[in-house]
Design an enzyme around this catalytic site. Structure first.
Site, PDB file in Angstrom:
ATOM      1  N   HIS A 100       0.882  -1.174   0.000  1.00  9.91           N
ATOM      2  CA  HIS A 100       0.000   0.000   0.000  1.00  9.91           C
ATOM      3  C   HIS A 100       0.918   1.223   0.000  1.00  9.91           C
ATOM      4  O   HIS A 100       2.020   1.172   0.573  1.00  9.91           O
ATOM      5  CB  HIS A 100      -0.843   0.116   1.274  1.00  9.91           C
ATOM      6  CG  HIS A 100      -1.760  -1.029   1.556  1.00  9.91           C
ATOM      7  ND1 HIS A 100      -1.346  -2.182   2.153  1.00  9.91           N
ATOM      8  CD2 HIS A 100      -3.093  -1.159   1.374  1.00  9.91           C
ATOM      9  CE1 HIS A 100      -2.382  -2.989   2.315  1.00  9.91           C
ATOM     10  NE2 HIS A 100      -3.459  -2.396   1.850  1.00  9.91           N
ATOM     11  N   ASP A 103       2.295   2.010   3.378  1.00 11.37           N
ATOM     12  CA  ASP A 103       3.192   1.017   4.015  1.00 11.37           C
ATOM     13  C   ASP A 103       4.637   1.436   3.799  1.00 11.37           C
ATOM     14  O   ASP A 103       5.515   1.069   4.575  1.00 11.37           O
ATOM     15  CB  ASP A 103       3.107  -0.373   3.340  1.00 11.37           C
ATOM     16  CG  ASP A 103       1.747  -0.992   3.370  1.00 11.37           C
ATOM     17  OD1 ASP A 103       0.951  -0.630   4.239  1.00 11.37           O
ATOM     18  OD2 ASP A 103       1.487  -1.864   2.505  1.00 11.37           O
TER      19      ASP A 103
END
Ligand code: XUL
Ligand code: CO
Length: 438
Positions: A100, A103
């Site tokens: 993501h 992340d």
């Protein structure tokens, strides 16, 4: 600098090995049904669980240290996670990662600053990719953690939040293309609702489709040739998630003309939360030409939530690989959307989770290929429907050359039809045990 300096490169040592840091079944170059194991099983590391999750739960803070020697929330930490991630993947022979946007960098208050950070970290990741030939399986935008997404992203009631979600989607697509990612995922996040007293379902679903269409237009414009995926999930965080299961997601994609660009990313624990088996959602996707990629994990039948455990159940992995082999393989791969249990907090546990998962899928592949070679199940299924191929009336039904009138006249002549042949479930289950355990 080596981060996991107590962990060697993980080797295949075979089923007799008692070495916890060795593969017992995953032998990357072993050929099964004409292809190497690593080609059947393009494994991916999930950035979020492996490099970010510390075991926080509703009742307590994290137990695992994922600082990798840097201060949390800094770009140094973001880089340390890249170093750790690539070393981790190399030591396990994992060739892909999934991520993501947030992340890979700490999110800033302002999206311009977040995007600058993403530019910086993605340059660093690209360098590592070149050095290691590790690739990106898929990217996605986290449009569910930040409080602004409390009412969803595409389905939000706020046009400004919708615009913010679009901006994040654009950037996550840029990054996916920069990494040469094979896919781009939309997991519904908070796309769903708690009560119809405050929700216009039709409005929300149309808006989700609008966001997805814009993503397709933009993605194709910047050269994204891969598949977009919906990752169905029935509940959690919302009570009603719009992408309930494979069937629901396929219906949605067809309704809004997205089915040429999208396939599905089927997650085991999401299928079971929907009250299906993992195999069911794989089959539904496959027969609709929409089996794209897999989030390989497992839930717990005693718990009603998304526990994201490392896959351990060989029966389930076998039936998964049976579906994948029958479908001719995946265009995506196997992303371990799985995390260690909270009390498995050491570095060894991180590796042992992946070793378990990779061995489970290797066993699943071996056993599924044996089931196919055994042939008894295929033969049984073929015979089960034989009346349509072997009788005149059956042939007419299949050729769409009959009508209710004709069939009703036929039924009258027949009197009472004989019972259909036995489903023989127990016999078939015993074949599976026989193939699994010899
Ligand atoms: C949540 C989940 C996500 C998606 C990516 O249940 O599975 O991690 O895979 O957003
Ligand atoms: Co997932």
């Amino acid at each position: 600098m080596e981060i996991f300096n107590t962990i060697p490169t993980i080797q295949y040592e075979g089923a007799k090995s008692k070495n916890p840091l060795a593969f017992k079944y995953y032998n990357a170059d072993r050929v099964i049904l004409g292809k190497k194991m690593k080609e059947h099983l393009p494994f991916a590391m999930a950035w979020w669980h492996n490099l970010c999750a510390t075991g926080v739960d509703m009742f307590g803070r994290g137990t695992a240290d994922k600082s990798f020697g840097a201060k949390e929330g800094t770009m140094e930490h973001a880089k340390a996670k890249v170093d750790a991630g690539f070393e981790f993947m190399q030591k396990l022979g994992i060739e892909y990662f999934c991520f993501h946007d947030v992340d890979i960098v700490p999110e800033a208050d302002d999206i311009k600053e977040t995007n600058n950070r993403l530019d910086e970290i993605s340059d660093y990741i690209v360098e590592k990719m070149k050095k290691t030939s590790i690739q990106c399986l898929w990217g996605t935008a986290n449009m569910f953690s930040n409080p602004r997404f409390m009412n969803g992203a595409g389905s939000t009631n706020s046009a400004d939040v919708f615009a913010f979600a679009a901006a994040q989607t654009k950037k996550a697509l840029d990054l996916t293309v920069k990494f040469g990612g094979k896919g781009y995922v939309f997991w519904g996040g908070r796309e769903g609702y708690e009560t119809l007293l405050n929700t216009d379902v039709k409005f929300e679903q149309e808006n989700i489709a609008r966001l997805m269409k814009m993503a397709v237009v933009y993605g194709r414009k910047i050269g994204f040739k891969g598949d977009f995926y919906i990752e169905p999930k029935p509940k959690e965080p919302m009570k009603h998630q719009y992408d309930f299961d494979a069937s629901t997601a396929i219906g949605f994609l067809r309704q809004y003309g997205l089915d040429k660009d999208f396939k599905l990313n089927i997650e085991a624990n999401h299928a079971t939360l929907a009250g299906h088996t993992f195999q069911h959602d794989l089959r539904i996707s496959a027969i609709n030409g929409m089996l794209g990629s897999i989030d390989a994990n497992q839930g717990d039948y005693l718990l009603g939530w998304d526990t994201d455990e490392f896959p351990f159940d060989v029966y389930t992995a076998t039936m998964c690989m049976y579906e994948v082999l029958k479908a001719g393989g995946l265009t995506g791969g196997f992303n371990f959307d799985a995390k260690n249990r909270r009390s498995s907090y050491t570095v060894e546990d991180m590796f042992e989770g992946y070793i378990l998962a990779m061995d489970t899928f290797a066993l699943g592949l071996i056993k599924a290929s044996e089931l196919i070679n055994d042939g008894r199940i295929d033969e049984f299924i073929a015979k089960r429907y034989a009346s349509y191929r072997e009788t005149e009336i059956g042939k007419k039904i299949l050729a769409n050359e009959t009508s209710l009138e004709e069939l009703s006249a036929y039924a009258e002549k027949l009197g009472a039809p004989a019972l259909p042949s036995s489903g023989k479930q127990e016999y078939l289950e015993s074949i599976v045990n026989n193939v699994l355990f010899g």
